[in-house]
Design an enzyme around this catalytic site. Structure first.
Site, short mmCIF file in Angstrom:
data_model
loop_
_atom_site.label_atom_id
_atom_site.label_comp_id
_atom_site.label_asym_id
_atom_site.label_seq_id
_atom_site.Cartn_x
_atom_site.Cartn_y
_atom_site.Cartn_z
CD GLU A 47 25.75 -55.17 -1.94
OE1 GLU A 47 25.97 -54.31 -1.04
OE2 GLU A 47 25.49 -56.36 -1.68
CE LYS A 127 26.94 -59.67 -0.29
NZ LYS A 127 26.12 -58.48 0.04
CB CYS A 172 28.66 -55.76 0.26
SG CYS A 172 28.23 -54.74 1.70
N1 CDV Z 1 25.22 -55.46 1.68
C1 CDV Z 1 25.97 -56.05 2.64
O1 CDV Z 1 26.53 -57.11 2.42
N2 CDV Z 1 26.03 -55.41 3.83
C2 CDV Z 1 26.65 -55.96 5.00
C3 CDV Z 1 25.89 -55.52 6.22
C4 CDV Z 1 24.51 -56.02 6.24
C5 CDV Z 1 26.58 -55.95 7.47
C6 CDV Z 1 28.10 -55.56 5.14
O2 CDV Z 1 28.91 -56.43 5.47
O3 CDV Z 1 28.44 -54.40 4.97
#
Ligand code: CDV
Length: 309
Positions: A47, A127, A172
């Protein structure tokens, strides 16, 4: 006839705020070149791979953060990366911040592209599950201002024919949501590629680093198994901007097993040969959606929050 593709999860060590963009692009090109050397068909990057994880810093004027966003993909200085893919006949997926200049501040997304072996962008994802908050929390060393810097993605979860199979993306925090995988599962996905940037510590919750890494793998393994798809999760790891980011980049088989995993917190290729035909049995039997799903009984799943009984 198997449909085997060699995939590299191209984990990256930290991209600290002081690192020149040209250095970061050089690291990405080195990883892509090394993946090509060992016969990979596809390399998956993290990401927001082109910069430090800038949502941990607040800029009062959003325009001040424009340096972190791409207005075109590929931007001029990414042309050599795309040319490398074309020359070495290797595809890649890359996470980046996207700026669409259509009004005063523009529309901003946390995005990821899929590029084929001809160096052509064949799919884009923005996202959807944005974590964090929109207000500045200066004293919070773990602040995540994704809700300030990005809009919720408006492209759904696209799944395209590529690399001999059906390929989808997410980013993510999306990996923690079963809906992410199921929407793509319903489109016949066989390979989901995703990047993540996840702090190893979380001061707000009573979670050890081990538990947080367990959750990282748990959600990807469950998503893979329940939808009979490969999942490739790729970290930006190590201490970045003073925050310790977890590694654990991995390739998950459709049966839920991790078949390759990172051993470092640095730039590292995690490689596996993935036969996409391994998805077929689960889709035909255990998770035969047509035969065994009961959508008419899943009341509430598509109802906005607060409207369920
Ligand atoms: N970049 C992210 O989406 N990180 C989130 C953290 C903030 C909880 C994750 O789900 O890994």
């Amino acid at each position: 006839m198997p449909r085997t593709i060699r995939i590299a999860a191209a984990q990256m060590g930290p991209v600290n705020p002081s690192e020149e963009r040209s250095v970061t692009i050089g690291r990405i090109m080195k990883l892509l070149s090394e993946a090509a050397d060992i016969g990979c068909d596809l390399a998956v990057f993290p990401e927001l791979a082109l910069s430090t994880f800038f949502p941990r810093e607040y800029h009062v004027d959003l325009r001040e953060a424009d340096i972190f966003y791409e207005k075109t993909m590929p931007a001029q200085d990414l042309q050599p990366l795309f040319a490398l893919a074309r020359e070495r006949r290797i595809g890649f997926s890359l996470g980046y911040a996207e700026l669409v200049e259509d009004d005063v501040i523009g529309r901003r997304y946390n995005s990821q592209v899929l590029v084929d072996k001809q160096g052509t962008v064949i799919s884009k994802y923005r996202k959807i599950h944005l974590p964090g908050h929109a207000d500045n929390r200066e004293n919070d060393p773990f602040q995540n201002l994704e809700k300030y810097y990005f809009e919720v993605g408006d492209l759904g979860f696209p799944v395209v024919n590529a690399f001999d199979g059906r390929v989808g993306m997410c980013i993510c925090n999306d990996r923690r949501w079963p809906e992410t995988y199921r929407v793509m599962g319903l489109k016949g996905v066989e390979l989901i590629v995703l990047g993540y940037t996840t702090p190893l510590q979380n001061p707000r919750a009573d979670q050890s680093a081990e538990l947080r890494q367990f959750h990282n793998h748990l959600c990807m393994q469950a998503g893979a198994y329940q939808n009979s798809t490969f999942v490739v999760g790729v970290a930006k790891a190590g201490i970045e901007g003073g925050v310790e980011l977890m590694g654990g980049s991995c390739i998950v088989h459709p049966d839920g097993r991790i078949i390759a995993q990172a051993t470092s917190l640095s730039d590292e290729l995690v490689v596996a040969d993935c036969d996409l035909d391994d998805c077929l049995n689960g889709k035909a039997e255990e998770f035969n959606f047509e035969r065994n799903r009961r959508p008419s009984l899943y009341e509430g799943l598509l109802t906005p929050h607060g409207e369920t009984a």
